[in-house]
Scaffold this motif. Structure first.
Motif, PDB file in Angstrom:
ATOM      1  N   GLU A  22     -13.865  37.683 -77.923  1.00 31.54           N
ATOM      2  CA  GLU A  22     -12.715  38.157 -77.206  1.00 31.54           C
ATOM      3  C   GLU A  22     -12.507  39.450 -78.007  1.00 31.54           C
ATOM      4  OE1 GLU A  22      -7.932  36.790 -77.547  1.00 31.54           O
ATOM      5  OE2 GLU A  22      -9.536  35.463 -78.452  1.00 31.54           O
ATOM      6  N   PHE A  23     -12.908  39.761 -79.390  1.00 37.52           N
ATOM      7  CA  PHE A  23     -12.523  41.104 -79.958  1.00 37.52           C
ATOM      8  C   PHE A  23     -13.414  42.002 -79.464  1.00 37.52           C
ATOM      9  CE2 PHE A  23     -12.747  44.041 -83.308  1.00 37.52           C
ATOM     10  CZ  PHE A  23     -11.804  44.183 -84.118  1.00 37.52           C
ATOM     11  N   VAL A  24     -14.598  41.937 -79.235  1.00 35.80           N
ATOM     12  CA  VAL A  24     -15.363  42.884 -78.729  1.00 35.80           C
ATOM     13  C   VAL A  24     -15.004  43.450 -77.348  1.00 35.80           C
ATOM     14  CG1 VAL A  24     -17.727  43.535 -77.537  1.00 35.80           C
ATOM     15  CG2 VAL A  24     -17.563  42.424 -79.982  1.00 35.80           C
ATOM     16  N   ALA A  25     -14.636  42.358 -76.410  1.00 37.83           N
ATOM     17  CA  ALA A  25     -14.074  42.745 -75.306  1.00 37.83           C
ATOM     18  C   ALA A  25     -12.747  43.601 -75.118  1.00 37.83           C
ATOM     19  CB  ALA A  25     -13.763  41.468 -74.220  1.00 37.83           C
ATOM     20  N   ALA A  26     -11.901  43.113 -76.024  1.00 41.53           N
ATOM     21  CA  ALA A  26     -10.713  43.911 -76.363  1.00 41.53           C
ATOM     22  C   ALA A  26     -10.943  45.250 -76.833  1.00 41.53           C
ATOM     23  CB  ALA A  26      -9.672  43.068 -77.286  1.00 41.53           C
ATOM     24  N   ALA A  27     -11.621  45.625 -77.791  1.00 39.11           N
ATOM     25  CA  ALA A  27     -12.320  46.601 -78.353  1.00 39.11           C
ATOM     26  C   ALA A  27     -12.760  47.644 -77.219  1.00 39.11           C
ATOM     27  CB  ALA A  27     -13.169  46.561 -79.395  1.00 39.11           C
ATOM     28  N   ARG A  28     -13.485  47.117 -76.501  1.00 41.32           N
ATOM     29  CA  ARG A  28     -14.130  47.903 -75.209  1.00 41.32           C
ATOM     30  C   ARG A  28     -12.852  48.341 -74.358  1.00 41.32           C
ATOM     31  NH1 ARG A  28     -19.669  44.350 -74.240  1.00 41.32           N
ATOM     32  NH2 ARG A  28     -20.708  45.466 -76.099  1.00 41.32           N
ATOM     33  N   ARG A  29     -11.923  47.298 -73.880  1.00 45.16           N
ATOM     34  CA  ARG A  29     -11.193  47.553 -72.818  1.00 45.16           C
ATOM     35  C   ARG A  29     -10.015  48.816 -73.363  1.00 45.16           C
ATOM     36  NH1 ARG A  29      -9.504  42.237 -72.751  1.00 45.16           N
ATOM     37  NH2 ARG A  29      -8.123  42.677 -74.358  1.00 45.16           N
ATOM     38  N   SER A  30      -9.894  49.090 -74.872  1.00 47.10           N
ATOM     39  CA  SER A  30      -9.055  49.746 -75.477  1.00 47.10           C
ATOM     40  C   SER A  30      -9.565  51.028 -75.957  1.00 47.10           C
ATOM     41  CB  SER A  30      -8.364  49.178 -76.723  1.00 47.10           C
ATOM     42  OG  SER A  30      -7.679  47.756 -76.134  1.00 47.10           O
ATOM     43  N   ARG A  31     -10.802  51.389 -75.753  1.00 44.16           N
ATOM     44  CA  ARG A  31     -11.488  52.744 -76.206  1.00 44.16           C
ATOM     45  C   ARG A  31     -10.757  53.707 -76.014  1.00 44.16           C
ATOM     46  NH1 ARG A  31     -17.590  50.958 -74.318  1.00 44.16           N
ATOM     47  NH2 ARG A  31     -18.220  50.371 -76.163  1.00 44.16           N
ATOM     48  N   ASP A  32     -10.093  54.014 -74.702  1.00 44.32           N
ATOM     49  CA  ASP A  32      -9.587  55.190 -74.300  1.00 44.32           C
ATOM     50  C   ASP A  32      -8.313  55.167 -75.313  1.00 44.32           C
ATOM     51  OD1 ASP A  32     -11.135  56.230 -72.625  1.00 44.32           O
ATOM     52  OD2 ASP A  32     -10.156  55.389 -70.981  1.00 44.32           O
ATOM     53  N   HIS A  34      -8.002  54.186 -78.213  1.00 41.85           N
ATOM     54  CA  HIS A  34      -8.049  54.443 -79.626  1.00 41.85           C
ATOM     55  C   HIS A  34      -8.684  55.855 -80.134  1.00 41.85           C
ATOM     56  CE1 HIS A  34      -8.419  49.764 -80.109  1.00 41.85           C
ATOM     57  NE2 HIS A  34      -7.078  50.190 -80.307  1.00 41.85           N
ATOM     58  N   HIS A  35      -9.351  56.330 -78.869  1.00 38.92           N
ATOM     59  CA  HIS A  35     -10.107  57.699 -79.149  1.00 38.92           C
ATOM     60  C   HIS A  35      -8.954  58.697 -78.989  1.00 38.92           C
ATOM     61  CE1 HIS A  35     -12.378  61.201 -77.953  1.00 38.92           C
ATOM     62  NE2 HIS A  35     -13.498  60.413 -78.754  1.00 38.92           N
ATOM     63  N   PRO A  36      -9.344  59.674 -80.172  1.00 31.23           N
ATOM     64  CA  PRO A  36     -10.252  59.594 -81.211  1.00 31.23           C
ATOM     65  C   PRO A  36      -9.743  59.418 -82.652  1.00 31.23           C
ATOM     66  CG  PRO A  36      -8.928  61.778 -81.037  1.00 31.23           C
ATOM     67  CD  PRO A  36      -8.115  60.944 -79.983  1.00 31.23           C
ATOM     68  N   TRP A  37      -8.964  58.390 -82.590  1.00 35.11           N
ATOM     69  CA  TRP A  37      -8.156  58.055 -84.000  1.00 35.11           C
ATOM     70  C   TRP A  37      -8.967  57.016 -84.509  1.00 35.11           C
ATOM     71  CZ3 TRP A  37      -5.366  61.592 -83.209  1.00 35.11           C
ATOM     72  CH2 TRP A  37      -4.575  61.725 -82.132  1.00 35.11           C
ATOM     73  N   LEU A  38      -9.923  56.247 -83.970  1.00 37.11           N
ATOM     74  CA  LEU A  38     -10.447  55.048 -84.313  1.00 37.11           C
ATOM     75  C   LEU A  38     -11.502  54.615 -83.604  1.00 37.11           C
ATOM     76  CD1 LEU A  38      -9.756  51.857 -83.737  1.00 37.11           C
ATOM     77  CD2 LEU A  38      -7.635  52.752 -84.831  1.00 37.11           C
ATOM     78  N   ALA A  39     -12.453  53.623 -83.911  1.00 37.29           N
ATOM     79  CA  ALA A  39     -13.392  53.199 -83.271  1.00 37.29           C
ATOM     80  C   ALA A  39     -13.670  51.736 -83.668  1.00 37.29           C
ATOM     81  CB  ALA A  39     -14.898  53.942 -83.060  1.00 37.29           C
ATOM     82  N   ALA A  40     -12.884  50.714 -82.908  1.00 37.44           N
ATOM     83  CA  ALA A  40     -13.107  49.231 -83.392  1.00 37.44           C
ATOM     84  C   ALA A  40     -14.382  48.799 -82.670  1.00 37.44           C
ATOM     85  CB  ALA A  40     -11.865  48.664 -82.272  1.00 37.44           C
ATOM     86  N   ALA A  41     -14.578  47.664 -83.512  1.00 37.83           N
ATOM     87  CA  ALA A  41     -16.091  47.101 -83.487  1.00 37.83           C
ATOM     88  C   ALA A  41     -16.328  46.706 -81.741  1.00 37.83           C
ATOM     89  CB  ALA A  41     -16.229  45.778 -84.209  1.00 37.83           C
ATOM     90  N   SER A  42     -16.929  47.418 -81.383  1.00 41.63           N
ATOM     91  CA  SER A  42     -17.154  47.083 -79.731  1.00 41.63           C
ATOM     92  C   SER A  42     -18.615  46.529 -79.426  1.00 41.63           C
ATOM     93  CB  SER A  42     -17.039  48.204 -79.100  1.00 41.63           C
ATOM     94  OG  SER A  42     -17.804  49.312 -79.096  1.00 41.63           O
ATOM     95  N   SER A  43     -19.326  45.943 -80.354  1.00 40.17           N
ATOM     96  CA  SER A  43     -20.540  45.260 -80.069  1.00 40.17           C
ATOM     97  C   SER A  43     -20.602  43.975 -81.129  1.00 40.17           C
ATOM     98  CB  SER A  43     -21.807  46.388 -80.364  1.00 40.17           C
ATOM     99  OG  SER A  43     -22.083  46.118 -81.699  1.00 40.17           O
ATOM    100  N   THR A  44     -21.547  43.023 -80.780  1.00 34.52           N
ATOM    101  CA  THR A  44     -21.669  41.916 -81.722  1.00 34.52           C
ATOM    102  C   THR A  44     -22.183  42.335 -83.122  1.00 34.52           C
ATOM    103  OG1 THR A  44     -22.316  40.478 -79.664  1.00 34.52           O
ATOM    104  CG2 THR A  44     -22.811  39.840 -81.989  1.00 34.52           C
ATOM    105  N   GLU A  45     -23.152  43.284 -83.020  1.00 34.33           N
ATOM    106  CA  GLU A  45     -23.486  43.939 -84.419  1.00 34.33           C
ATOM    107  C   GLU A  45     -22.560  44.416 -85.315  1.00 34.33           C
ATOM    108  OE1 GLU A  45     -26.428  43.135 -81.573  1.00 34.33           O
ATOM    109  OE2 GLU A  45     -25.004  44.603 -81.363  1.00 34.33           O
ATOM    110  N   GLU A  46     -21.524  45.497 -84.570  1.00 40.24           N
ATOM    111  CA  GLU A  46     -20.525  45.914 -85.220  1.00 40.24           C
ATOM    112  C   GLU A  46     -19.325  45.041 -85.745  1.00 40.24           C
ATOM    113  OE1 GLU A  46     -19.011  48.706 -82.193  1.00 40.24           O
ATOM    114  OE2 GLU A  46     -20.840  50.255 -82.737  1.00 40.24           O
TER     115      GLU A  46
END
Length: 175
Positions: A22-32, A34-46
């Motif tokens: 859920e977190f990774v999907a939300a981070a990917r959905r919100s990339r635009d 957040h950019h360029p202010w931050l990059a939320a964890a958008s992969s399992t490894e992150e």
């Protein structure tokens, strides 16, 4: 679901390994958003690195959830926690789509601040915000943060050293 605090449309809780999808999907959905202010964890490894970070003694992580559905609406992290005479840390926060602009982030961050000042025993939180990030600046003002200064080339974000404004809030003084 057991929450640490609830208020308004939001509730806060600790992140868990089972939140990864859920977190990774939300981070990917919100990339635009957040950019360029931050990059939320958008992969399992992150996300796994994020969990390891927020489990350290000098860091604390919170998921901001929609009270009605339990969905993850955003997150907040207090890093660089120092106890002793300072009893403070650095607060970072972000909303996820579709909850941006709905009041979930400000309600959730207010809950995190209250939790940090009471259960966490902290006295001061600092939020470092890039000057062009008007939504974050508005929220800091709304929550009672005060602008304390300007730091050129303060943090390395999105491939460049970025200027930041230093905003801070302190725990209310007991009467």
């Amino acid at each position: 679901m057991r929450y640490l605090r609830t208020g308004g449309p939001a509730a806060i809780r600790r992140p868990r390994p089972t939140d990864v999808d859920e977190f990774v999907a939300a981070a990917r959905r919100s990339r635009d958003l957040h950019h360029p202010w931050l990059a939320a964890a958008s992969s399992t490894e992150e996300y796994d690195r994020y969990l390891r970070k927020v489990r350290r003694r000098d860091c604390s992580g919170y998921l901001i959830c929609d009270r009605a559905s339990g969905d993850i609406a955003g997150y907040a992290t207090i890093s660089g926690i120092v106890l002793g005479a300072l009893r403070g840390g650095y607060l970072g926060y972000a909303a996820f789509q579709p909850y941006s602009g709905t009041g979930h982030a400000s309600a959730g961050v207010a809950l995190v601040i209250d939790h940090a000042f009471t259960a966490g025993g902290l006295h001061r939180l600092e939020a470092n915000i890039q000057p062009g990030n008007e939504p974050s600046r508005r929220m800091a003002r709304k929550l009672g943060f005060r602008l304390e200064g300007f730091s050129p080339d303060y943090l390395f974000i999105d491939g460049a050293w970025r200027d930041h404004e230093r905003w801070a809030i302190t725990a209310p003084t007991p009467a």
